[in-house]
Design a protein around this motif. Structure first.
Motif, PDB file in Angstrom:
ATOM      1  N   ASN A   1     -10.226 -18.513  -0.798  1.00 24.32           N
ATOM      2  CA  ASN A   1      -9.626 -17.180  -0.940  1.00 24.32           C
ATOM      3  C   ASN A   1      -8.107 -17.268  -0.981  1.00 24.32           C
ATOM      4  N   SER A   2      -7.535 -18.162  -0.185  1.00 24.43           N
ATOM      5  CA  SER A   2      -6.081 -18.351  -0.198  1.00 24.43           C
ATOM      6  C   SER A   2      -5.618 -18.853  -1.561  1.00 24.43           C
TER       7      SER A   2
ATOM      8  N   VAL B   1      -5.299 -20.840   8.326  1.00 26.32           N
ATOM      9  CA  VAL B   1      -6.722 -20.543   8.197  1.00 26.32           C
ATOM     10  C   VAL B   1      -7.468 -21.129   9.391  1.00 26.32           C
TER      11      VAL B   1
ATOM     12  N   GLU C   1     -12.530 -19.408   3.196  1.00 25.88           N
ATOM     13  CA  GLU C   1     -11.215 -18.900   3.571  1.00 25.88           C
ATOM     14  C   GLU C   1     -10.107 -19.644   2.814  1.00 25.88           C
TER      15      GLU C   1
END
Length: 376
Positions: A334-335, A325, A331
């Motif tokens: 989201n992972s 990332v 981010e």
């Protein structure tokens, strides 16, 4: 063989033994097991007591030649270094003259000095461990670039193997891809796949210095956003540094005292157990060499979510063994949510990460070290 080690790590003295940062000492003890005597050329601070993370060296014929600490980050420090330079150069020259094998620890101030002085000892067998980011395209301080240029220049540097993390194109013949290790073959245990269960905590972990370069605050912000979204989350910090007070204030201000825990410096065994219990390592560092915490997390079934610095993309198989990332909080979230929705993908990557990391054991590491010392 008389091994000389030149580095910037500050040492401490207790009960007649020299102590330094534990992971560093564990590695150096492997080097020392293959030589007759050792001289360490490094700073010594008699006013400091060893931290819990520090360890003593293990060699019966070890001596430390003290050199003053120095820096070149400001005009005042440059002037101070200029005054210390005769002592620094003389002690380094004498130590190199008496050694059979010269080993530099780079990048660092003493590593730079050693890189310059070794030019005048072309017939000595030498090695250098470049523990920083060797990627030539990355942003680096001038002194780091200078060390890279000297060490990789075959005219200036002779009879030296330079050990770097990762594989990089268009390098000189003395540049050797290398690695480091934390665990032994006999420490391996079966990986117990952890489930992402809505009824239980998502266990996050951060291991490393609590400083701005490691960006621990991003991990705390991730925990906050996950909790605000309704998920149960636990974040454990292992490490010490100037950002600790900021993290403690953040946890208090955002009502995270029951979710964020700061443990400080602890033993390797405590960190090992924490990795075994954690789902994800959140490690948004701005600069690394071979980040041992990433390899250690993978070794114990903790999936890394980390920045693509140095050789980290190679370690993670460019996304096959973890997530790369840029460092934005959303981010990272989201992972995590991706694996929340795809638990089979999470298990698949955890096993792939463990299988890769478990190639690099202390036994293999020691074999590689021995080959460096025996290479003449």
């Amino acid at each position: 063989m008389h091994l000389l080690v030149i580095g910037h790590v500050v040492h401490k003295l207790k009960d007649g033994k020299f102590f330094a940062y534990g992971p560093y000492v564990r590695e150096m003890n492997l080097w020392f097991s293959h030589v007759d005597c050792v001289t360490i050329l490094s700073p010594l601070d008699l006013s400091q007591k060893p931290d819990p993370i520090d360890l003593p060296y293990n060699h019966s014929a070890l001596s430390l030649e003290e050199v003053p600490e120095f820096s070149v980050l400001s005009i005042k420090e440059i002037l101070g270094t200029f005054l210390k330079f005769p002592v620094l150069w003389t002690r380094t020259w004498k130590a190199m003259k008496n050694a059979d094998h010269i080993h530099l620890r780079c990048p660092g101030n003493m590593g730079l000095l050693g890189a310059m002085v070794q030019i005048f000892f072309p017939n000595k067998i030498k090695s250098a461990k470049y523990a920083g980011n060797w990627d030539r395209s990355s942003v680096q301080p001038f002194t780091y670039r200078l060390q890279q240029k000297i060490l990789s220049n075959p005219f200036l540097t002779k009879k030296m193997q330079v050990l770097v993390y990762g594989e990089w194109p268009n390098e000189s013949l003395n540049i050797r891809p290398f690695f480091t290790a934390s665990y032994s073959e006999n420490e391996k245990e079966d990986i117990v796949l952890k489930k992402l269960n809505p009824e239980e905590d998502i266990n996050l972990i951060f291991v490393g210095g609590l400083n701005s370069g490691k960006q621990p605050m991003i991990s705390a912000e991730v925990a906050k956003e996950l909790k605000n979204s309704g998920k149960k989350v636990r974040l454990d910090f292992y490490g010490e540094g100037p950002e600790r007070n900021k993290l403690e204030s953040f946890a208090k201000e955002n009502d995270l005292q029951d979710s964020v825990f700061i443990h400080g410096n602890v033993s390797a065994e405590v960190v090992k157990k924490a990795f075994q219990q954690a789902h994800f390592l959140i490690f948004i560092s701005q600069s690394e060499g071979w980040p041992k915490v990433v390899a250690e997390a993978m070794f114990w079934g903790c999936l890394p979510i980390t920045t693509a610095v140095s050789c980290v993309p190679q370690m993670l198989g460019f996304g096959e063994r973890g997530d790369l990332v840029t460092g934005k909080v959303d981010e990272v979230i989201n992972s995590i949510n991706k694996y929340w929705d795809q638990p089979d993908l999470y298990s698949q990557k955890v096993l792939a990460a463990a299988n890769w990391s478990r190639q690099y054991t202390l036994e293999k590491f020691e074999q590689e070290i021995q080959s460096v010392l025996l290479n003449r």
